[in-house]
Design a protein around this motif. Sequence first.
Motif, PDB file in Angstrom:
ATOM      1  N   TYR A   1       1.841   8.513   3.642  1.00  0.00           N
ATOM      2  CA  TYR A   1       2.566   7.661   4.563  1.00  0.00           C
ATOM      3  C   TYR A   1       2.897   6.309   3.934  1.00  0.00           C
ATOM      4  CZ  TYR A   1      -2.189   5.999   5.513  1.00  0.00           C
ATOM      5  OH  TYR A   1      -3.452   5.525   5.385  1.00  0.00           O
ATOM      6  N   ASN A   2       2.123   5.860   2.955  1.00  0.00           N
ATOM      7  CA  ASN A   2       2.430   4.566   2.359  1.00  0.00           C
ATOM      8  C   ASN A   2       3.719   4.637   1.531  1.00  0.00           C
ATOM      9  OD1 ASN A   2       1.650   1.800   2.215  1.00  0.00           O
ATOM     10  ND2 ASN A   2       0.949   2.118   0.127  1.00  0.00           N
ATOM     11  N   GLU A   3       3.901   5.720   0.794  1.00  0.00           N
ATOM     12  CA  GLU A   3       5.141   5.853   0.023  1.00  0.00           C
ATOM     13  C   GLU A   3       6.321   6.058   0.960  1.00  0.00           C
ATOM     14  OE1 GLU A   3       7.285   5.476  -3.442  1.00  0.00           O
ATOM     15  OE2 GLU A   3       5.157   5.128  -3.106  1.00  0.00           O
ATOM     16  N   ALA A   4       6.125   6.779   2.049  1.00  0.00           N
ATOM     17  CA  ALA A   4       7.176   6.914   3.053  1.00  0.00           C
ATOM     18  C   ALA A   4       7.543   5.534   3.590  1.00  0.00           C
ATOM     19  CB  ALA A   4       6.728   7.831   4.185  1.00  0.00           C
ATOM     20  N   SER A   5       6.550   4.696   3.811  1.00  0.00           N
ATOM     21  CA  SER A   5       6.798   3.330   4.278  1.00  0.00           C
ATOM     22  C   SER A   5       7.527   2.514   3.223  1.00  0.00           C
ATOM     23  CB  SER A   5       5.471   2.647   4.638  1.00  0.00           C
ATOM     24  OG  SER A   5       4.793   3.362   5.645  1.00  0.00           O
ATOM     25  N   ARG A   6       7.202   2.743   1.967  1.00  0.00           N
ATOM     26  CA  ARG A   6       7.929   2.052   0.884  1.00  0.00           C
ATOM     27  C   ARG A   6       9.389   2.482   0.857  1.00  0.00           C
ATOM     28  NH1 ARG A   6       3.076   3.144  -2.906  1.00  0.00           N
ATOM     29  NH2 ARG A   6       1.931   1.189  -2.760  1.00  0.00           N
ATOM     30  N   LEU A   7       9.633   3.744   1.159  1.00  0.00           N
ATOM     31  CA  LEU A   7      11.021   4.209   1.233  1.00  0.00           C
ATOM     32  C   LEU A   7      11.759   3.494   2.355  1.00  0.00           C
ATOM     33  CD1 LEU A   7      10.343   7.968   0.521  1.00  0.00           C
ATOM     34  CD2 LEU A   7      11.932   6.525  -0.783  1.00  0.00           C
ATOM     35  N   PRO A  14      13.891   6.268   8.572  1.00  0.00           N
ATOM     36  CA  PRO A  14      12.630   6.986   8.816  1.00  0.00           C
ATOM     37  C   PRO A  14      12.810   8.459   9.163  1.00  0.00           C
ATOM     38  CG  PRO A  14      12.545   4.831   9.850  1.00  0.00           C
ATOM     39  CD  PRO A  14      13.959   5.026   9.361  1.00  0.00           C
ATOM     40  N   ALA A  15      13.811   8.786   9.959  1.00  0.00           N
ATOM     41  CA  ALA A  15      14.028  10.191  10.320  1.00  0.00           C
ATOM     42  C   ALA A  15      14.410  11.023   9.101  1.00  0.00           C
ATOM     43  CB  ALA A  15      15.100  10.297  11.403  1.00  0.00           C
ATOM     44  N   ALA A  16      15.179  10.451   8.195  1.00  0.00           N
ATOM     45  CA  ALA A  16      15.551  11.166   6.975  1.00  0.00           C
ATOM     46  C   ALA A  16      14.326  11.389   6.093  1.00  0.00           C
ATOM     47  CB  ALA A  16      16.632  10.398   6.217  1.00  0.00           C
ATOM     48  N   ILE A  17      13.465  10.392   6.013  1.00  0.00           N
ATOM     49  CA  ILE A  17      12.240  10.525   5.214  1.00  0.00           C
ATOM     50  C   ILE A  17      11.382  11.662   5.768  1.00  0.00           C
ATOM     51  CG2 ILE A  17      10.063   9.390   4.575  1.00  0.00           C
ATOM     52  CD1 ILE A  17      11.719   6.703   4.773  1.00  0.00           C
ATOM     53  N   ASP A  18      11.173  11.660   7.071  1.00  0.00           N
ATOM     54  CA  ASP A  18      10.351  12.706   7.673  1.00  0.00           C
ATOM     55  C   ASP A  18      10.984  14.089   7.508  1.00  0.00           C
ATOM     56  OD1 ASP A  18       8.252  11.055   8.353  1.00  0.00           O
ATOM     57  OD2 ASP A  18       8.364  11.486  10.496  1.00  0.00           O
ATOM     58  N   ALA A  27       5.824  21.366   6.066  1.00  0.00           N
ATOM     59  CA  ALA A  27       4.922  20.797   7.066  1.00  0.00           C
ATOM     60  C   ALA A  27       5.635  20.655   8.410  1.00  0.00           C
ATOM     61  CB  ALA A  27       4.445  19.424   6.597  1.00  0.00           C
ATOM     62  N   PRO A  28       4.884  20.732   9.498  1.00  0.00           N
ATOM     63  CA  PRO A  28       5.504  20.595  10.809  1.00  0.00           C
ATOM     64  C   PRO A  28       5.876  19.152  11.167  1.00  0.00           C
ATOM     65  CG  PRO A  28       3.157  20.934  11.058  1.00  0.00           C
ATOM     66  CD  PRO A  28       3.473  21.081   9.593  1.00  0.00           C
ATOM     67  N   PHE A  29       5.230  18.188  10.523  1.00  0.00           N
ATOM     68  CA  PHE A  29       5.477  16.775  10.809  1.00  0.00           C
ATOM     69  C   PHE A  29       5.638  16.007   9.514  1.00  0.00           C
ATOM     70  CE2 PHE A  29       2.744  18.301  14.259  1.00  0.00           C
ATOM     71  CZ  PHE A  29       3.533  18.003  15.362  1.00  0.00           C
ATOM     72  N   GLY A  30       6.472  14.975   9.549  1.00  0.00           N
ATOM     73  CA  GLY A  30       6.576  14.072   8.416  1.00  0.00           C
ATOM     74  C   GLY A  30       5.510  12.997   8.508  1.00  0.00           C
ATOM     75  N   PRO A  31       5.329  12.235   7.443  1.00  0.00           N
ATOM     76  CA  PRO A  31       4.261  11.231   7.408  1.00  0.00           C
ATOM     77  C   PRO A  31       4.416  10.116   8.440  1.00  0.00           C
ATOM     78  CG  PRO A  31       5.701  10.998   5.509  1.00  0.00           C
ATOM     79  CD  PRO A  31       6.094  12.259   6.202  1.00  0.00           C
ATOM     80  N   LEU A  32       5.631   9.751   8.758  1.00  0.00           N
ATOM     81  CA  LEU A  32       5.823   8.668   9.726  1.00  0.00           C
ATOM     82  C   LEU A  32       5.541   9.163  11.143  1.00  0.00           C
ATOM     83  CD1 LEU A  32       8.962   7.040   8.091  1.00  0.00           C
ATOM     84  CD2 LEU A  32       6.551   6.444   7.766  1.00  0.00           C
ATOM     85  N   ALA A  33       5.917  10.386  11.445  1.00  0.00           N
ATOM     86  CA  ALA A  33       5.586  10.965  12.750  1.00  0.00           C
ATOM     87  C   ALA A  33       4.075  11.108  12.898  1.00  0.00           C
ATOM     88  CB  ALA A  33       6.275  12.312  12.933  1.00  0.00           C
ATOM     89  N   VAL A  34       3.399  11.498  11.818  1.00  0.00           N
ATOM     90  CA  VAL A  34       1.939  11.617  11.869  1.00  0.00           C
ATOM     91  C   VAL A  34       1.305  10.261  12.154  1.00  0.00           C
ATOM     92  CG1 VAL A  34      -0.144  12.113  10.518  1.00  0.00           C
ATOM     93  CG2 VAL A  34       1.791  13.688  10.448  1.00  0.00           C
ATOM     94  N   THR A  35       1.793   9.215  11.480  1.00  0.00           N
ATOM     95  CA  THR A  35       1.200   7.897  11.746  1.00  0.00           C
ATOM     96  C   THR A  35       1.517   7.424  13.155  1.00  0.00           C
ATOM     97  OG1 THR A  35       3.034   6.690  10.697  1.00  0.00           O
ATOM     98  CG2 THR A  35       1.119   7.192   9.322  1.00  0.00           C
ATOM     99  N   ASP A  92      10.833  13.685  -4.631  1.00  0.00           N
ATOM    100  CA  ASP A  92      10.068  13.406  -5.850  1.00  0.00           C
ATOM    101  C   ASP A  92       9.092  12.249  -5.645  1.00  0.00           C
ATOM    102  OD1 ASP A  92      11.389  15.451  -7.159  1.00  0.00           O
ATOM    103  OD2 ASP A  92      12.599  14.123  -8.433  1.00  0.00           O
ATOM    104  N   ARG A  93       9.539  11.202  -4.983  1.00  0.00           N
ATOM    105  CA  ARG A  93       8.644  10.066  -4.729  1.00  0.00           C
ATOM    106  C   ARG A  93       7.488  10.468  -3.829  1.00  0.00           C
ATOM    107  NH1 ARG A  93      11.759   4.517  -3.388  1.00  0.00           N
ATOM    108  NH2 ARG A  93       9.609   3.937  -2.844  1.00  0.00           N
TER     109      ARG A  93
END
Length: 172
Positions: A1-7, A14-18, A27-35, A92-93
Amino acid sequence: YNEASRLVDDGVDPAAIDRVARATFAAPFGPLAVTNLTKVRIALHAQRNLSRLGAFYEPARALAQLGDADRAWTIADQPPALDPERERQIADRLRAAVFLPVLQLLDERIADPAAVDLGARIALRWDDPPCATMDRMGREAVAALLRPLLERYRVAAPVSLDRVGTLLARPS
């Protein structure tokens, strides 16, 4: 989730990242949805505790802002379209940001590769867990993914990187 936050810090929606994360890790959820489910402020607290491990673990600006404000990520139902190259860069990130701490914990013998993958499958419900993914990709591809992180945060390459390709191999 920290790298997702850096993105997010870098201007990615955020929706594109997830969406990319869900596809990348099966995975059923992306890192931002999990947080959002577990509370961003709790994720921030955990990240701040990890920050003593070095700059790679320092909380992203967006994570700190939302967590300190006790707010959730705004994740649109329809993520914006991204070109395939941008999606690959995001994937990749995210992969590198998972692979680095996994290899570091393998170096420290905190868990073995099978336990890491079992945890990812059960706790995160990833159908494509990290050690199996690294083995499938091979050492050179994983090293190439890690290189930008290692350089950016001045981190030594984990010794376990040399085991990639055979992480889940059963000893004979």
